[in-house]
Design a protein around this motif. Structure first.
Motif, PDB file in Angstrom:
ATOM      1  N   ALA A  26       0.840  -1.229  -0.098  1.00 32.24           N
ATOM      2  CA  ALA A  26       0.070   0.138   0.022  1.00 32.24           C
ATOM      3  C   ALA A  26       0.700   1.234  -0.124  1.00 32.24           C
ATOM      4  N   TRP A  27       2.020   1.282   0.373  1.00 33.34           N
ATOM      5  CA  TRP A  27       3.068   2.501   0.357  1.00 33.34           C
ATOM      6  C   TRP A  27       3.332   2.695  -1.082  1.00 33.34           C
ATOM      7  N   GLN A  28       3.082   2.016  -2.120  1.00 30.41           N
ATOM      8  CA  GLN A  28       3.098   2.126  -3.479  1.00 30.41           C
ATOM      9  C   GLN A  28       1.708   2.871  -4.220  1.00 30.41           C
ATOM     10  N   VAL A  29       0.715   3.000  -3.436  1.00 25.71           N
ATOM     11  CA  VAL A  29      -0.333   3.806  -3.869  1.00 25.71           C
ATOM     12  C   VAL A  29      -0.026   5.302  -3.998  1.00 25.71           C
ATOM     13  N   PRO A  30      -0.205   5.844  -5.183  1.00 23.40           N
ATOM     14  CA  PRO A  30       0.118   7.127  -5.586  1.00 23.40           C
ATOM     15  C   PRO A  30      -0.254   8.021  -4.415  1.00 23.40           C
ATOM     16  N   TYR A  31       0.773   8.940  -4.068  1.00 20.62           N
ATOM     17  CA  TYR A  31       0.456  10.142  -3.105  1.00 20.62           C
ATOM     18  C   TYR A  31       0.154   9.853  -1.745  1.00 20.62           C
ATOM     19  N   VAL A  75      -6.433  -1.816   6.474  1.00 24.21           N
ATOM     20  CA  VAL A  75      -5.208  -1.237   6.161  1.00 24.21           C
ATOM     21  C   VAL A  75      -5.605   0.258   5.698  1.00 24.21           C
ATOM     22  N   ASN A  76      -5.149   1.268   6.404  1.00 22.75           N
ATOM     23  CA  ASN A  76      -5.894   2.677   6.129  1.00 22.75           C
ATOM     24  C   ASN A  76      -4.555   3.230   5.379  1.00 22.75           C
ATOM     25  N   VAL A  77      -4.901   3.895   4.300  1.00 26.16           N
ATOM     26  CA  VAL A  77      -3.653   4.509   3.641  1.00 26.16           C
ATOM     27  C   VAL A  77      -4.121   6.084   3.563  1.00 26.16           C
ATOM     28  N   THR A  78      -3.252   6.923   3.903  1.00 30.02           N
ATOM     29  CA  THR A  78      -3.451   8.187   4.091  1.00 30.02           C
ATOM     30  C   THR A  78      -2.440   8.859   2.553  1.00 30.02           C
ATOM     31  N   VAL A  79      -3.537   9.565   1.773  1.00 34.87           N
ATOM     32  CA  VAL A  79      -2.937  10.267   0.833  1.00 34.87           C
ATOM     33  C   VAL A  79      -3.053  11.736   0.647  1.00 34.87           C
ATOM     34  N   GLU A  80      -2.055  12.370   0.319  1.00 33.21           N
ATOM     35  CA  GLU A  80      -2.132  13.723   0.002  1.00 33.21           C
ATOM     36  C   GLU A  80      -2.032  14.226  -1.451  1.00 33.21           C
ATOM     37  N   LEU A  81      -3.005  14.576  -1.930  1.00 33.68           N
ATOM     38  CA  LEU A  81      -3.155  14.839  -3.184  1.00 33.68           C
ATOM     39  C   LEU A  81      -2.717  16.196  -3.618  1.00 33.68           C
ATOM     40  N   PRO A  82      -1.779  16.556  -4.666  1.00 32.92           N
ATOM     41  CA  PRO A  82      -1.176  17.794  -4.881  1.00 32.92           C
ATOM     42  C   PRO A  82      -2.346  18.895  -5.202  1.00 32.92           C
ATOM     43  N   GLY A  83      -3.528  18.337  -5.958  1.00 33.11           N
ATOM     44  CA  GLY A  83      -4.419  19.041  -6.639  1.00 33.11           C
ATOM     45  C   GLY A  83      -4.097  19.766  -7.675  1.00 33.11           C
ATOM     46  N   LYS A  84      -3.280  19.299  -8.477  1.00 32.32           N
ATOM     47  CA  LYS A  84      -2.797  20.130  -9.584  1.00 32.32           C
ATOM     48  C   LYS A  84      -3.207  19.519 -11.068  1.00 32.32           C
ATOM     49  N   ALA A  85      -3.612  18.347 -11.050  1.00 32.46           N
ATOM     50  CA  ALA A  85      -4.052  17.402 -12.032  1.00 32.46           C
ATOM     51  C   ALA A  85      -5.494  16.816 -11.591  1.00 32.46           C
ATOM     52  N   LEU A  86      -6.302  16.394 -12.813  1.00 32.47           N
ATOM     53  CA  LEU A  86      -7.518  16.012 -12.569  1.00 32.47           C
ATOM     54  C   LEU A  86      -7.569  14.541 -12.570  1.00 32.47           C
ATOM     55  N   ASP A  87      -6.530  14.032 -12.813  1.00 33.92           N
ATOM     56  CA  ASP A  87      -6.165  12.242 -13.051  1.00 33.92           C
ATOM     57  C   ASP A  87      -5.771  12.073 -11.628  1.00 33.92           C
ATOM     58  N   GLU A  88      -5.509  12.965 -10.617  1.00 34.01           N
ATOM     59  CA  GLU A  88      -4.710  12.475  -9.536  1.00 34.01           C
ATOM     60  C   GLU A  88      -5.751  11.147  -8.756  1.00 34.01           C
ATOM     61  N   VAL A  89      -7.097  11.756  -8.691  1.00 33.57           N
ATOM     62  CA  VAL A  89      -7.894  10.873  -7.798  1.00 33.57           C
ATOM     63  C   VAL A  89      -8.275   9.579  -8.647  1.00 33.57           C
ATOM     64  N   PRO A  90      -8.700   9.518 -10.028  1.00 33.00           N
ATOM     65  CA  PRO A  90      -9.014   8.305 -10.622  1.00 33.00           C
ATOM     66  C   PRO A  90      -7.613   7.359 -10.930  1.00 33.00           C
ATOM     67  N   ASN A  91      -6.478   8.102 -10.825  1.00 33.85           N
ATOM     68  CA  ASN A  91      -5.199   7.069 -10.952  1.00 33.85           C
ATOM     69  C   ASN A  91      -5.029   6.355  -9.622  1.00 33.85           C
ATOM     70  N   THR A  92      -5.265   6.940  -8.540  1.00 34.76           N
ATOM     71  CA  THR A  92      -4.868   6.890  -7.147  1.00 34.76           C
ATOM     72  C   THR A  92      -5.865   5.437  -6.822  1.00 34.76           C
ATOM     73  N   VAL A  93      -7.264   5.839  -7.143  1.00 29.13           N
ATOM     74  CA  VAL A  93      -8.265   4.587  -6.923  1.00 29.13           C
ATOM     75  C   VAL A  93      -8.156   3.465  -7.842  1.00 29.13           C
ATOM     76  N   ALA A  94      -7.579   3.839  -9.237  1.00 31.39           N
ATOM     77  CA  ALA A  94      -7.293   2.623 -10.024  1.00 31.39           C
ATOM     78  C   ALA A  94      -6.062   1.759  -9.649  1.00 31.39           C
ATOM     79  N   PHE A  95      -4.887   2.544  -8.975  1.00 28.77           N
ATOM     80  CA  PHE A  95      -3.933   1.613  -8.311  1.00 28.77           C
ATOM     81  C   PHE A  95      -4.637   0.937  -7.264  1.00 28.77           C
ATOM     82  N   ALA A  96      -5.230   1.427  -6.333  1.00 31.64           N
ATOM     83  CA  ALA A  96      -5.744   0.747  -5.340  1.00 31.64           C
ATOM     84  C   ALA A  96      -6.631  -0.562  -5.735  1.00 31.64           C
ATOM     85  N   ARG A  97      -7.298  -0.353  -6.767  1.00 34.74           N
ATOM     86  CA  ARG A  97      -8.397  -1.513  -7.105  1.00 34.74           C
ATOM     87  C   ARG A  97      -7.257  -2.468  -7.710  1.00 34.74           C
ATOM     88  N   ASP A  98      -6.464  -2.120  -8.470  1.00 37.21           N
ATOM     89  CA  ASP A  98      -5.559  -2.968  -9.094  1.00 37.21           C
ATOM     90  C   ASP A  98      -4.815  -3.707  -8.058  1.00 37.21           C
TER      91      ASP A  98
END
Length: 794
Positions: free
Chosen positions: A122-127, A191-214
């Motif tokens: 889970a440490w590999q989850v983006p952000y 297993v709780n993963v805290t994420v800190e999204l930069p908020g600079k790109a609209l694909d941050e959330v979908p990419n993060t969730v997609a990685f978590a689903r994978d």
């Protein structure tokens, strides 16, 4: 000079005594305009298509918003408090992996291996900035004078049954873990993963969730003896655009198919159906393209705009084409029929489009920006529909072959219904007033309430997983309380720690609370450790320096990513208590929070508190939105009333028109109060939005009634007959199409859209009933001609 203008008459309302219609030369303006459209029909169609292409080009700039903060304006006080909290402490947007071992045992070698492996991956989850689980929990123990800080589970494979029982005892008795990372019955873990999204790109959330689903899928394939579910604020963020896209793929085709079928049955021909279909599509494309040019971000509420535009655009077309079919049926050719239809309908269509736009623009007063976007997109769509209905539609209809010369379906039925209304006018007047009064009395049964997790219905995976987590492990609702000392290092002060502990115990005693994370639990555990793990010392340190030393020693022993920045600020002057709640309504959340703040003020006056969380933000949003929409609706009502009075040319008829325009929403909320009883943010905009829509039927009926009175010299009853004969079926069809469109929207998996669509459909249906029963009765009751046939000048 007089000679030059003798054939140019000023545009004055046709109701004015002795005054003629606006003319250019000897041809009235509307007829002259329509003749010009027909003469240049191919050029008009081409220009319309070019306009649509230019507007639609902006669609490339449309993007889906995937941040729940989109529902809050920049000056929202709860949002400002939340952002302050996020700047002071680590951000707490998260993804929680809920693990359910099929064996029913979390504390087994196999399950702990899964949790440890998932924690590492889970440490590999983006952000990601932090990962917490029972395996990497930083357990403290004393070794003579040393403090040992290490993972609670280091190597699951070497654990004995005794080791497993010891680990289980530590975990389910540790306040920071139970009801958060493990259930008390040891059947569920997280297993709780805290994420800190930069908020600079609209694909941050979908990419993060997609990685978590994978990652979830990878774990399930590797460990088939567990179930894994994903919840958390980041997953909720991603559910918003997914709900919008699901509506696009399911509801849009359904709405288009229904309306095409309805048009074909009504118009009894292909040409009118095809022309109307293209006009609707052009209106939607223009509105969405202009939204892209305007920089509007798409959200679930905004994505309901195309269905609204679709249903609204059809009304303009139906009125024009129904009248045209009538003129064809009495022997006129296609061009003459269109000219007469435009002459009769141009003003009513303009007025109904204007009032509809005013109603949608009132949504800009909403406290939730997505409803601004909905109102603005729908307004642009309605404006585009009006423009295309008086340009593209007449031109394309005159190009396409005539569809036949039969009257539209169902016209005789409306004529018979009109006779019934005239015969039973007194009964209908009294009956309507009585029923509306009864329904209005039920409006107070509605309660302003919301549950933001339930914005998604149970077909949405996030909703199902959130309900599962709340029932078995931990809640998704939480409130953070920041308690400050205004002194650097002040959190180590024994008096402050005692107050924080008292507040923590108060919170834990509340029935709504699932879990409380507080720094005082850490101080108590450290104090016990530093006294040889003697349970008698499981209490707060009594000296400030001692507490500060414990905290420093502990922080120096923590690994990267597992520090205390999520609980204390940088200069250690304040601490944050995180309270996890059961699934509550907005009223229950506000009541809980008010009681907590009151307890702090009464029992710890030396502490400076403030609170925030998405739960608090959404809880207050409904009430704030109701208050702001009351202003918007009132302003829209004033403007719409002024438009109606000017259009009808009579204060009397203007006020009569307000009755069938205001009572449908009142009656609909009465029905809602008796059947549902809860009004959330999605319903707070219905009155303002429908105010402009329901005017459509009233304007068209009144315009035909007044035309019969003023141009044909008919008495009230004959004028009502004329209105039913000329526009009755069009009102029925357009209203039913509107109801069907909003009922299709009611099938949305996003509750704000579905509840709004359902109640709006009810309002429009009630408006149709009132316009066809109460309005004629009112007109005949206040006609002042006693039912005698004579010419009446109003």
């Amino acid at each position: 000079m007089i000679g030059r203008i003798k054939n140019v008459m000023l545009s004055l309302p046709p109701h004015c005594n002795g005054m003629k219609k606006t003319k250019i030369g000897d041809v009235p303006v509307i007829e002259s305009y329509t003749q010009w459209i027909i003469r240049w029909k191919y050029l008009v169609v081409l220009a319309s298509l070019v306009t649509v292409v230019a507007a639609t080009y902006g669609g490339q700039f449309l993007k889906f918003s995937n941040d729940y903060r989109m529902f809050f304006g920049e000056d929202n006080p709860q949002l400002l408090a939340f952002e302050k909290m996020q700047k002071t402490y680590n951000k707490n947007d998260n993804i929680l992996f809920v693990i359910t071992p099929k064996s029913g045992k979390v504390f087994s070698k196999d399950t702990l291996t899964v949790i440890q492996d998932l924690t590492k991956e889970a440490w590999q989850v983006p952000y990601s900035t932090r990962v917490d689980s029972i395996t990497n929990h930083q357990h403290t123990a004393a070794d003579e004078d040393d403090l040992i800080v290490e993972d609670l589970v280091i190597d699951p494979d070497v654990l004995t049954e005794q080791d497993l029982l010891k680990i289980q005892s530590i975990a389910i008795n540790e306040p920071s873990m139970v009801h958060r990372l493990v259930s008390p019955d040891s059947k569920f873990a997280g297993v709780n993963v805290t994420v800190e999204l930069p908020g600079k790109a609209l694909d941050e959330v979908p990419n993060t969730v997609a990685f978590a689903r994978d990652l979830k899928q990878k774990m399930l394939e590797k460990y088939p003896d567990v179930e894994i579910r994903l919840v958390g604020m980041t997953v909720m963020n991603n559910a918003f655009p997914e709900a919008s896209q699901d509506d696009v793929t399911t509801l849009y085709p359904l709405a288009l198919a229904f309306i095409l079928l309805t048009l074909f049955i009504l118009l009894r021909g292909l040409s009118g159906t095809v022309a109307t279909f293209f006009m609707i599509i052009m209106s939607i494309m223009t509105a969405m393209g202009l939204a892209g040019w305007s920089g509007i971000m798409l959200s679930p509420p905004a994505m309901s705009a195309p269905i609204m535009i679709l249903t609204m655009a059809i009304a303009d077309a139906v009125h024009l084409l129904v009248t045209m079919r009538h003129e064809l049926a009495i022997g006129k050719n296609k061009e003459e029929a269109m000219i007469e239809s435009m002459r009769i309908n141009f003003r009513p269509i303009f007025v109904t489009s204007l009032t509809t736009i005013l109603g949608f623009l009132s949504l800009n007063f909403s406290d939730a920006p997505p409803f601004h976007d909905l109102g603005n997109i729908a307004s642009m769509g309605v404006a585009a529909a009006f423009i295309f209905s008086i340009t593209f539609l007449p031109a394309i209809v005159c190009i396409l072959p005539a569809s036949g010369k039969r009257e539209v379906a169902g016209k005789q039925l409306m004529v018979k219904f009109g006779e019934f209304v005239i015969a039973k006018q007194k009964l209908l007047l009294v009956g309507n007033v009585l029923i509306i009064a009864i329904l209005a009395s039920m409006v107070p049964l509605n309660e302003l309430n919301d549950q933001f997790v339930e914005y998604f219905d149970e077909t949405v995976e996030f909703r199902r997983d959130s309900d599962y987590a709340a029932a078995n492990l931990t809640g998704v609702y939480y409130i953070d309380y920041a308690l400050g000392t205004e002194e650097s290092g002040g959190i180590s002060e024994p008096e402050f720690l005692a107050n924080v502990d008292r507040f923590s115990q108060y919170l834990r005693s509340q029935p709504e609370v699932i879990h409380v994370q507080t720094i005082t639990d850490t101080f108590k555990r450290l104090n016990k450790n530093m006294h040889g793990d003697d349970p008698a010392w499981q209490r707060l340190p009594e000296e400030r320096n001692l507490a500060a030393q414990y905290l420093l020693l502990y922080e120096m022993s923590l690994p990267y990513g597992l520090d205390l920045n999520n609980q204390i600020d940088i200069d250690k002057s304040a601490t944050k208590i995180a309270v996890t709640l059961k699934t509550l309504t907005s009223n229950e959340v506000i009541a809980f929070d008010d009681n907590a703040i009151k307890w702090l003020q009464e029992n710890t006056p030396s502490i400076t508190p403030y609170n925030s969380s998405p739960t608090i933000m959404f809880a207050h949003l409904g009430k704030r939105n109701i208050n702001s929409m009351l202003i918007g609706t009132s302003i829209a009502l004033v403007f719409i009333s002024a438009v109606l009075i000017f259009f009808l040319g009579s204060v009397k008829y203007g006020f009569i028109s307000l009755i069938p325009n205001l009572t449908p929403a009142l009656a609909a909320f009465g029905i809602w109060g008796a059947t549902v009883g809860q009004v959330g943010i999605g319903l707070s905009i219905v009155t303002g939005m429908t105010l402009g829509i329901v005017v459509d039927d009233t304007v068209h009926f009144l315009s035909k009634y007044l035309r019969a009175r003023r141009e044909k010299g008919l008495n009230a009853e004959d004028a009502v007959r004329y209105a039913f004969n000329s526009v009755g079926i069009a009102l029925l069809v357009t209203s039913l199409v509107l109801v069907a469109g909003f009922m299709i929207l009611a099938q949305s998996h996003f509750y704000l859209n579905s509840s709004m669509g359902l109640l709006t459909g009810v309002v429009i249906m009630l408006a149709l009933i009132i316009d066809l029963t109460l309005l004629p009765a009112l007109l005949m009751r206040f006609s002042n001609d006693g039912g005698n046939k004579k010419t009446v000048n109003n």
